[in-house]
Write an enzyme that holds these catalytic residues in place. Structure first.
Site, PDB file in Angstrom:
ATOM      1  N   HIS A   1       0.809  -1.218   0.000  1.00 58.67           N
ATOM      2  CA  HIS A   1       0.000   0.000   0.000  1.00 58.67           C
ATOM      3  C   HIS A   1       0.841   1.267   0.000  1.00 58.67           C
ATOM      4  O   HIS A   1       0.280   2.366   0.028  1.00 58.67           O
ATOM      5  CB  HIS A   1      -0.969  -0.006   1.181  1.00 58.67           C
ATOM      6  CG  HIS A   1      -2.167  -0.877   0.960  1.00 58.67           C
ATOM      7  ND1 HIS A   1      -3.355  -0.392   0.483  1.00 58.67           N
ATOM      8  CD2 HIS A   1      -2.326  -2.212   1.112  1.00 58.67           C
ATOM      9  CE1 HIS A   1      -4.218  -1.388   0.375  1.00 58.67           C
ATOM     10  NE2 HIS A   1      -3.625  -2.502   0.744  1.00 58.67           N
TER      11      HIS A   1
ATOM     12  N   HIS B   1       0.899  -8.137   6.055  1.00 51.94           N
ATOM     13  CA  HIS B   1       0.213  -8.325   4.773  1.00 51.94           C
ATOM     14  C   HIS B   1      -1.129  -9.048   4.852  1.00 51.94           C
ATOM     15  O   HIS B   1      -1.898  -9.002   3.890  1.00 51.94           O
ATOM     16  CB  HIS B   1       1.145  -9.072   3.814  1.00 51.94           C
ATOM     17  CG  HIS B   1       0.798  -8.942   2.363  1.00 51.94           C
ATOM     18  ND1 HIS B   1       0.283  -7.790   1.802  1.00 51.94           N
ATOM     19  CD2 HIS B   1       0.903  -9.830   1.325  1.00 51.94           C
ATOM     20  CE1 HIS B   1       0.091  -7.968   0.508  1.00 51.94           C
ATOM     21  NE2 HIS B   1       0.458  -9.194   0.200  1.00 51.94           N
TER      22      HIS B   1
END
Length: 571
Positions: free
Chosen positions: A368, A522
């Site tokens: 991200h 993650h």
């Protein structure tokens, strides 16, 4: 418009689908902001847009097909054969209402834009089981589209650093102001889980961001890239995703900026043989903490579980454990932004910590922290909401330039390998080159510091770097373990890119390079952490109630001999 940014097929598709039919876009169209001959004449009239059917065809390796955010949408199924995927997107826009007047009030409420997950329909061509060919499939890594390159070029031409690199004193003053101001605004109403900014504070915040970002880039440039060497004790945090509440909670409980200095970097003394703790520490908001749980690691199977048996709280034992919890060092495993209520505040706070405590705060890059991801999942929109469109885009651009300099991996005490996603894939042919490649800082600096990372990812000379780059950010443990090749990898069909790694791959990586554990983030976990692959892989997730769910947030505390799982409880 002049640069051609709105001339790409994707942009034309968004215009036709009603993507620019919201009230703010209509106002910009009316003012001539999007003036171009091909613009539909009905956009400024406020009338309903006709239904438009667009057909997108992708060849060979599929590219994600993103649709615009129109007011109502319906999607047809994806069909295709022979490596060609055809996606039919149907979009119907409602009549556009006139923009509502801006609400009056002393405080500017930082209202979170609803996070809309893009609808992507592709037909991934996964390699056959056992094949070593795991081609990168993400748009940014394998075949960056021309529109994406045009966007990078236009953004670089539009924005530049107005200030020179600040002095150390200016950097520290700006970072200190940032920490104090964000904390003060948060403490006005912490129960609301959002920030309430005054207009004057927003202006001051904007003025300090460029200094902070330039100072952070200077600090990052001085760090090794792409891999850090860190010695314990250290507190490891996973995905935060804009959850300032969890960030502040764990920093208050576990961080000690004035604690004892850690050992010098690179210290891999033999006594640093980490063992998983036999207990789980549970921290509560009301201070009624406890030692609760026993880890039962089933090392005889390919998949281990952490069976947590509730124990009677033992205050004396917990007091003894709490004495060892404070850590002077922090390691963040990436994914600071997107999806949460406070992406802007979280990343500014963390960058300020990095500038003030350069040697003790370490930041890694997550998926991200890629522009093409956080432009969709909330961060860019959050910047625009807080600062307005023009200033918000500039803030997003400046922070993205800092993201480009974040390291990709870290090694704790020479024994624990850390990355956001996990271990990279093996090369298609030849010997294992992964750690040698990560140690080649000069090649990675060329990869990082060139004219464009997107261009570098296309360069054949950096093909292997691009694979490792992708896997460190995107890879996952293979659960269940099926379809793996003889090296223990397979296509990551959950992500649509990168690889999934099984126990065979983990065992070989740890053994060949002298590691004992793999620590990653993650993936959301129920208790804030998860163990798999016979307890050799630890997933840590530091964002509670993620996406409106009921998960807890967790961190991992690593000292020279123990790895403790710590979870935040709301019970």
């Amino acid at each position: 418009v002049n640069s051609g940014h709105y001339s790409s097929p994707a942009a034309i598709s968004r215009v036709n689908s009603g993507h620019y039919s919201n009230s703010a876009a209509i106002a910009r169209v009316s003012s001539g902001h999007y003036t171009r001959s091909a613009q539909p004449a009905t956009e400024a009239s406020g009338s309903a847009q006709p239904t438009v059917i667009k057909t997108v065809t992708t060849q060979a390796q599929p590219q994600p097909v993103q649709t615009g955010y129109s007011s109502t949408r319906s999607y047809a199924s994806t069909t295709g054969s022979g490596g060609v995927a055809t996606t039919v997107v149907q979009s119907t826009a409602k009549p556009v209402a006139q923009p509502a007047p801006k609400p009056a009030g002393k405080l500017a409420a930082r209202r979170q834009r609803p996070v809309v997950k893009p609808i992507i329909r592709t037909t991934p061509r996964a390699p056959e089981p056992g094949s070593p060919d795991y081609s990168c499939c993400t748009t940014e890594i394998q075949q960056p589209s021309s529109s994406r390159n045009e966007l990078d070029t236009s953004m670089s031409q539009k924005y530049s650093w107005e200030k020179s690199t600040p002095t150390d004193l200016e950097a520290r003053q700006s970072a200190s102001w940032m920490l104090d101001t964000i904390s003060q605004v948060w403490n006005r109403d912490p129960g609301s889980q959002r920030f309430w900014w005054q207009e004057a504070e927003i202006d001051s915040l904007f003025k300090h961001i460029e200094t902070l970002c330039l100072a952070a880039k200077k600090v990052m440039k001085a760090d090794p890239y792409p891999m850090l060497q860190i010695t314990s004790p250290v507190c490891v945090l996973g995905d935060i995703h804009g959850s300032f509440d969890d960030l502040q909670f764990f920093l208050t409980q576990l961080y000690d900026a004035d604690g004892p200095e850690p050992s010098p970097p690179g210290d891999t003394r033999s006594e640093r043989e980490h063992q998983l703790a036999t207990h789980v520490l549970v921290l509560r908001d009301d201070g009624d903490h406890e030692v609760a749980g026993i880890l039962d690691i089933e090392r005889s199977t390919s998949k281990s579980t952490a069976n947590l048996a509730t124990l009677k709280r033992q205050k004396s034992e917990f007091s003894m454990q709490m004495g060892n919890l404070k850590s002077k060092q922090l390691l963040f495993l990436g994914d600071f932004v997107d999806r949460g209520m406070a992406s802007v505040e979280v990343i500014l706070y963390v960058l300020a910590l990095k500038v003030l405590f350069t040697k003790h705060v370490h930041l890694l890059r997550g998926n991200h922290e890629l522009e093409k991801i956080n432009a969709v999942y909330g961060f860019q929109g959050a910047c625009e909401q807080l600062f307005g469109d023009e200033r918000g885009d500039r803030v997003w651009w400046m922070v993205s330039r800092v993201f480009d300099d974040l390291p990709l991996a870290a090694v704790l005490d020479g024994k624990i390998f850390c990355a956001h996603g996990g271990i990279p894939r093996m090369p298609a042919t030849g010997a294992d080159d992964r750690m040698a490649l990560l140690a080649d800082q000069e090649a990675w600096r060329r990869f990082r510091d060139g004219p464009s990372q997107v261009a570098a990812l296309k360069d054949p000379a950096f093909r292997r770097h691009a694979e490792v780059f992708e896997d460190l950010l995107w890879a996952d443990p293979a659960e269940p373990e099926r379809g793996l090749n003889d090296k223990g990898f397979r296509w990551n069909d959950v992500r649509g890119c990168s690889v999934a790694y099984g126990k065979t791959a983990v065992d070989a990586f740890l053994k060949d390079h002298g590691f004992t554990l793999l620590m990653r983030a993650h993936e959301k976990t129920a208790r804030g952490f998860h163990l798999c692959k016979s307890g050799q892989v630890i997933t840590v997730f530091t964002s509670s109630r993620y996406g409106g769910q009921t998960n807890c947030a967790g961190v991992v505390l690593v000292d020279p001999k123990t790895v403790r799982m710590i979870t935040r409880s709301f019970e």
